[in-house]
Design an enzyme around this catalytic site. Structure first.
Site, short mmCIF file in Angstrom:
data_model
loop_
_atom_site.label_atom_id
_atom_site.label_comp_id
_atom_site.label_asym_id
_atom_site.label_seq_id
_atom_site.Cartn_x
_atom_site.Cartn_y
_atom_site.Cartn_z
CD GLU A 87 -28.67 1.93 1.98
OE1 GLU A 87 -29.11 2.49 0.98
OE2 GLU A 87 -27.49 1.51 2.07
CB CYS A 100 -23.96 -4.25 8.86
SG CYS A 100 -23.25 -2.61 8.81
CB CYS A 107 -23.70 9.97 9.30
SG CYS A 107 -22.45 10.12 10.61
CB CYS A 111 -16.04 10.55 7.40
SG CYS A 111 -16.15 10.51 9.19
CB CYS A 114 -18.12 7.83 4.84
SG CYS A 114 -19.68 7.09 5.39
CB SER A 185 -18.10 0.81 14.29
OG SER A 185 -17.16 1.54 13.55
CG HIS A 210 -10.40 6.05 8.84
ND1 HIS A 210 -10.50 4.75 8.40
CD2 HIS A 210 -11.64 6.38 9.31
CE1 HIS A 210 -11.74 4.33 8.58
NE2 HIS A 210 -12.45 5.29 9.14
CB CYS A 327 -17.19 -0.35 5.03
SG CYS A 327 -17.02 -1.85 5.94
N1 SAH Z 1 -20.08 5.96 12.16
C1 SAH Z 1 -19.40 4.80 12.60
C2 SAH Z 1 -20.02 3.51 12.11
C3 SAH Z 1 -20.47 3.46 10.67
S1 SAH Z 1 -19.22 3.51 9.44
C4 SAH Z 1 -17.95 4.87 12.25
O1 SAH Z 1 -17.56 5.73 11.46
O2 SAH Z 1 -17.20 4.09 12.81
C5 SAH Z 1 -18.56 1.84 9.48
C6 SAH Z 1 -17.11 1.73 9.01
O3 SAH Z 1 -17.01 1.95 7.59
C7 SAH Z 1 -16.21 2.77 9.64
O4 SAH Z 1 -15.01 2.20 10.06
C8 SAH Z 1 -15.97 3.73 8.49
O5 SAH Z 1 -14.83 4.49 8.68
C9 SAH Z 1 -15.89 2.78 7.34
N2 SAH Z 1 -16.01 3.43 6.05
C10 SAH Z 1 -16.67 4.56 5.73
N3 SAH Z 1 -16.55 4.85 4.42
C11 SAH Z 1 -15.79 3.86 3.89
C12 SAH Z 1 -15.34 3.57 2.56
N4 SAH Z 1 -15.67 4.35 1.53
N5 SAH Z 1 -14.59 2.46 2.37
C13 SAH Z 1 -14.28 1.64 3.41
N6 SAH Z 1 -14.70 1.86 4.68
C14 SAH Z 1 -15.44 2.95 4.92
FE1 SF4 Z 2 -20.66 8.94 9.74
FE2 SF4 Z 2 -19.10 6.80 10.19
FE3 SF4 Z 2 -19.57 7.67 7.68
FE4 SF4 Z 2 -18.03 9.12 9.32
S1 SF4 Z 2 -17.58 7.04 8.52
S2 SF4 Z 2 -19.67 9.93 8.02
S3 SF4 Z 2 -19.04 8.77 11.27
S4 SF4 Z 2 -21.07 6.83 9.09
#
Ligand code: SAH
Ligand code: SF4
Length: 346
Positions: A87, A100, A107, A111, A114, A185, A210, A327
């Site tokens: 995406e 973006c 991934c 996390c 996410c 990021s 976080h 995000c």
């Molecule tokens: N993998 C990288 C980049 C992609 S995620 C990373 O983790 O940095 C991009 C951003 O979205 C990151 O800061 C991630 O922590 C944040 N993110 C992930 N899930 C989220 C959510 N449910 N709400 C808000 N931000 C989120």
């Molecule tokens: Fe991957 Fe970033 Fe999502 Fe963590 S927050 S699962 S590193 S995309």
């Protein structure tokens, strides 16, 4: 066959052997200066154009498109040649237009909060597949000029190191984008941050923090068990010393988990010791994580408390939430477990 954007200028000229040199220049100009699809570079003859179209097919097929915020946030789901989906989100603001991009299909970092992490990992993206996302978005943004690229879509860019570095170099050298407009990021792959610092690349680094105590961070970001906060601190220190650039920390505010008064203190200590900027993200909802985001009031208080301690802090807006483009909401069908592409209306 890879995308035309996979190649350096010299490599592409070589692949066009048999054609006069100025043709290679025209193709290059069309691809990089005009951002055109190779089949649409009208300065080259039609027959050659269609031959090149076959030789360098585009990597992206639009599988779905949704928009919200009165059209200023747009999301595409692209199907790649092998069927994996990724995406890309385009966001138009008053002063800038940002794309973006995804760096991986899915991934592997897992996390918990996410959606991409919840859906799992399919594969790495190539340089061409990432650049094509930028070029596609750039065409969609016209007549406005695409100004910023953020590696904040699906995937962990520093777990696809060679592609990330290749893309940044090309966007800078060939597309003329400036350092402060390219942001990578990362969830905190410490050795890769150090390696990246030594590349001397023009980019901005954002680290998804976080939590600033290991117990909470282990829960939210499993990679913390491999590279804990102390190790990450070392890498960040090295980044700042080597690049001379400011760092930013991302912090998704989760109700009762990392929005407490104790969290304020821990974050302030960590950020101030690195003179880092903090970007608060109100948690966006995802299907696999049932804890709520912090309330608007708590986001405000958290921000204020950090400011009072001298931390440089901003709150990111929640663009694209209604279309699962915000995000952490990018998941879709990458690992084949989910077959349909759910689309909610904007
Ligand atoms: N993998 C990288 C980049 C992609 S995620 C990373 O983790 O940095 C991009 C951003 O979205 C990151 O800061 C991630 O922590 C944040 N993110 C992930 N899930 C989220 C959510 N449910 N709400 C808000 N931000 C989120
Ligand atoms: Fe991957 Fe970033 Fe999502 Fe963590 S927050 S699962 S590193 S995309």
């Amino acid at each position: 066959m890879p995308s035309a954007y996979e190649y350096t200028k010299e490599e592409l000229a070589e692949l066009l052997t048999g054609e006069p040199r100025y043709r290679a220049d025209q193709v290059w100009h069309g691809l990089w200066t005009e951002g055109q699809d190779i089949k649409e570079i009208t300065t080259i003859p039609k027959a050659l154009r269609s031959k090149l179209g076959e030789q360098f097919p585009s990597s992206l097929e639009v599988a779905n498109f949704v928009e919200s915020d009165l059209g200023s946030t747009q999301k595409w789901v692209f199907r790649l040649a092998d069927g994996a989906t990724i995406e890309t989100v385009l966001m138009a603001y008053e002063d800038r237009v940002t794309v973006c991009v995804s760096s991986q299909a899915g991934c592997a970092m897992g996390c918990t909060f996410c959606a991409t992490g919840q859906a799992g990992y399919s594969r790495q993206l190539t340089i061409g597949e990432v650049i094509e996302q930028v070029m596609f978005a750039s065409r969609a943004a016209a007549p406005r000029r695409l100004s910023n690229v953020v590696f904040m879509g699906m995937g962990e860019p520093l777990a696809n190191y060679a592609t990330t570095v290749g893309v940044v170099k090309r966007l800078h050298e060939y597309k003329g984008m400036s350092a402060r407009n390219l942001t990578v990021s990362t969830v905190g792959v410490a050795p890769a941050i150090e390696k990246l610092a030594n590349e001397g690349l023009p980019l901005t680094l954002a680290v998804s923090l976080h939590a600033a105590n290991n117990e909470t961070r282990n829960e939210l970001v499993p990679l913390n068990k491999r590279y804990n906060l102390e190790r990450l601190h070392e890498a960040c220190t090295m980044w700042i010393a080597t690049t001379g650039r400011r760092l930013s920390f991302e912090w998704a505010l989760i109700d009762g988990v990392n929005d407490t008064d104790q969290a304020v203190e821990e974050l302030a200590d960590y950020a101030l010791s690195l003179r880092a900027h903090v970007n608060l993200i109100p948690l966006n909802p995802t299907p696999g994580y049932l804890v709520m985001g912090s309330s608007g009031t708590r986001v405000y208080e958290f921000r204020k408390a950090l400011e009072e301690l001298g931390v440089n802090v901003t709150v990111r807006n929640t663009r694209g939430r209604s279309i699962d483009a915000a995000c952490g909401q990018l998941a879709q069908v990458t690992n084949g477990k989910r077959r349909s592409i759910p689309v909610r209306s904007a």
